[in-house]
Design a protein around this motif. Structure first.
Motif, PDB file in Angstrom:
ATOM      1  N   GLY A 108       0.814  -1.212   0.000  1.00 24.82           N
ATOM      2  CA  GLY A 108       0.000   0.000   0.000  1.00 24.82           C
ATOM      3  C   GLY A 108       0.843   1.256   0.000  1.00 24.82           C
ATOM      4  N   LEU A 165      -7.923   0.334  -8.897  1.00 20.81           N
ATOM      5  CA  LEU A 165      -8.161  -0.653  -7.838  1.00 20.81           C
ATOM      6  C   LEU A 165      -8.546   0.095  -6.566  1.00 20.81           C
ATOM      7  CD1 LEU A 165      -5.119  -3.036  -8.444  1.00 20.81           C
ATOM      8  CD2 LEU A 165      -7.461  -3.322  -9.230  1.00 20.81           C
ATOM      9  N   SER A 166      -9.791  -0.080  -6.141  1.00 20.96           N
ATOM     10  CA  SER A 166     -10.262   0.669  -4.977  1.00 20.96           C
ATOM     11  C   SER A 166      -9.691   0.125  -3.664  1.00 20.96           C
ATOM     12  CB  SER A 166     -11.792   0.630  -4.930  1.00 20.96           C
ATOM     13  OG  SER A 166     -12.234  -0.705  -4.798  1.00 20.96           O
ATOM     14  N   TRP A 167      -9.299  -1.117  -3.626  1.00 23.16           N
ATOM     15  CA  TRP A 167      -8.813  -1.728  -2.402  1.00 23.16           C
ATOM     16  C   TRP A 167      -7.333  -1.512  -2.160  1.00 23.16           C
ATOM     17  CZ3 TRP A 167      -5.107  -5.418  -3.338  1.00 23.16           C
ATOM     18  CH2 TRP A 167      -5.047  -5.930  -4.625  1.00 23.16           C
ATOM     19  N   LEU A 168      -6.641  -0.890  -3.151  1.00 18.63           N
ATOM     20  CA  LEU A 168      -5.204  -0.708  -3.006  1.00 18.63           C
ATOM     21  C   LEU A 168      -4.830   0.692  -3.460  1.00 18.63           C
ATOM     22  CD1 LEU A 168      -2.572  -2.191  -2.279  1.00 18.63           C
ATOM     23  CD2 LEU A 168      -2.362  -2.821  -4.668  1.00 18.63           C
ATOM     24  N   MET A 172      -4.089   3.775   1.516  1.00 17.07           N
ATOM     25  CA  MET A 172      -4.715   2.630   2.168  1.00 17.07           C
ATOM     26  C   MET A 172      -3.722   1.941   3.093  1.00 17.07           C
ATOM     27  SD  MET A 172      -7.715   2.357   0.924  1.00 17.07           S
ATOM     28  CE  MET A 172      -8.726   2.805  -0.432  1.00 17.07           C
ATOM     29  N   PRO A 174      -3.648  -1.736   3.864  1.00 14.78           N
ATOM     30  CA  PRO A 174      -4.261  -3.057   3.681  1.00 14.78           C
ATOM     31  C   PRO A 174      -3.979  -4.005   4.832  1.00 14.78           C
ATOM     32  CG  PRO A 174      -2.646  -2.615   1.941  1.00 14.78           C
ATOM     33  CD  PRO A 174      -2.711  -1.421   2.813  1.00 14.78           C
ATOM     34  N   ASP A 177      -6.350  -2.923   7.610  1.00 17.49           N
ATOM     35  CA  ASP A 177      -7.721  -3.251   7.225  1.00 17.49           C
ATOM     36  C   ASP A 177      -7.978  -4.758   7.290  1.00 17.49           C
ATOM     37  OD1 ASP A 177      -8.121  -0.564   6.779  1.00 17.49           O
ATOM     38  OD2 ASP A 177      -7.870  -0.721   4.590  1.00 17.49           O
ATOM     39  N   LEU A 178      -6.996  -5.569   6.867  1.00 13.32           N
ATOM     40  CA  LEU A 178      -7.141  -7.016   6.941  1.00 13.32           C
ATOM     41  C   LEU A 178      -7.232  -7.478   8.387  1.00 13.32           C
ATOM     42  CD1 LEU A 178      -7.160  -9.775   5.467  1.00 13.32           C
ATOM     43  CD2 LEU A 178      -4.668  -9.765   5.693  1.00 13.32           C
ATOM     44  N   TRP A 181     -10.692  -6.671   9.732  1.00 15.90           N
ATOM     45  CA  TRP A 181     -11.707  -7.554   9.184  1.00 15.90           C
ATOM     46  C   TRP A 181     -11.635  -8.930   9.844  1.00 15.90           C
ATOM     47  CZ3 TRP A 181     -11.382 -12.104   6.266  1.00 15.90           C
ATOM     48  CH2 TRP A 181     -12.579 -12.535   5.696  1.00 15.90           C
TER      49      TRP A 181
END
Length: 190
Positions: A108, A165-168, A172, A174, A177-178, A181
């Motif tokens: 990220g 890529l919205s998730w990266l 961000m 990641p 966030d992981l 989650w």
């Protein structure tokens, strides 16, 4: 190589006159001259007459044995030994740098550095592929894996930088966030 000769044996019931009248074959002595070692009687017109030294049977047999392979053994041309097989340093380095570049891209915030490291890994893997073309150099699989990882990291990195890529992205987190989650998923189970 001399082949042994055996005399013919006669028996009482054998009535053939040829076998009874032929004396047994005597073994050849080694110091006798053979027809192959006798001097030439004719002299060629273009050459000066030469005298040949008579050879014994043992000398002739040694020459023939040295020129011919032994019975039952195949003639094998021996080539010089090939260099010892080794792994390509460029291919191994390309694999290591390719994995590092892919991890940096997926982190990220270090996305830009990951693209640069993946570009270096791409060049190293191309050099590793060219180095493994020689017969005694191994590592083609390492170079190919490094090539695929570096191309994939460059493509994902460029897509993340352009916002596809919205998730990266660089803003961000990641890993964080992981972790959040996973905590929400397994909060009630442990």
């Amino acid at each position: 190589m001399r082949i042994p000769t055996f005399s013919r044996q006669t028996t009482a019931d054998n009535t053939d006159d040829r076998t009874t009248s032929v004396p047994p074959v005597a073994p050849r002595r080694d110091d006798t001259r053979t027809t192959a070692t006798m001097p030439r009687t004719e002299t060629p017109r273009t050459e000066t007459p030469r005298t040949e030294v008579p050879r014994t049977e043992a000398d002739r047999a040694a020459t023939v044995t040295a020129e011919r392979p032994q019975a039952g053994r195949a003639v094998v041309d021996t080539a010089p030994p090939a260099p010892k097989a080794r792994a390509s340093f460029l291919a191994t380095l390309a694999l290591i740098v390719g994995v590092a570049g892919a991890l940096l891209v997926l982190s990220g915030p270090l996305l830009g550095y990951g693209i640069g490291v993946s570009a270096v890994a791409l060049l190293l893997s191309l050099g590793g592929l060219f180095a493994t073309r020689k017969r005694h150099v191994a590592g083609k699989t390492d170079a190919l894996i490094g090539l695929v990882l570096s191309i994939g990291a460059i493509v994902i990195g460029v897509l993340a930088l352009t916002g596809q890529l919205s998730w990266l992205g660089t803003d961000m987190q990641p890993a964080t966030d992981l972790r959040n989650w996973l905590d929400t998923q397994f909060e009630t189970r442990f």
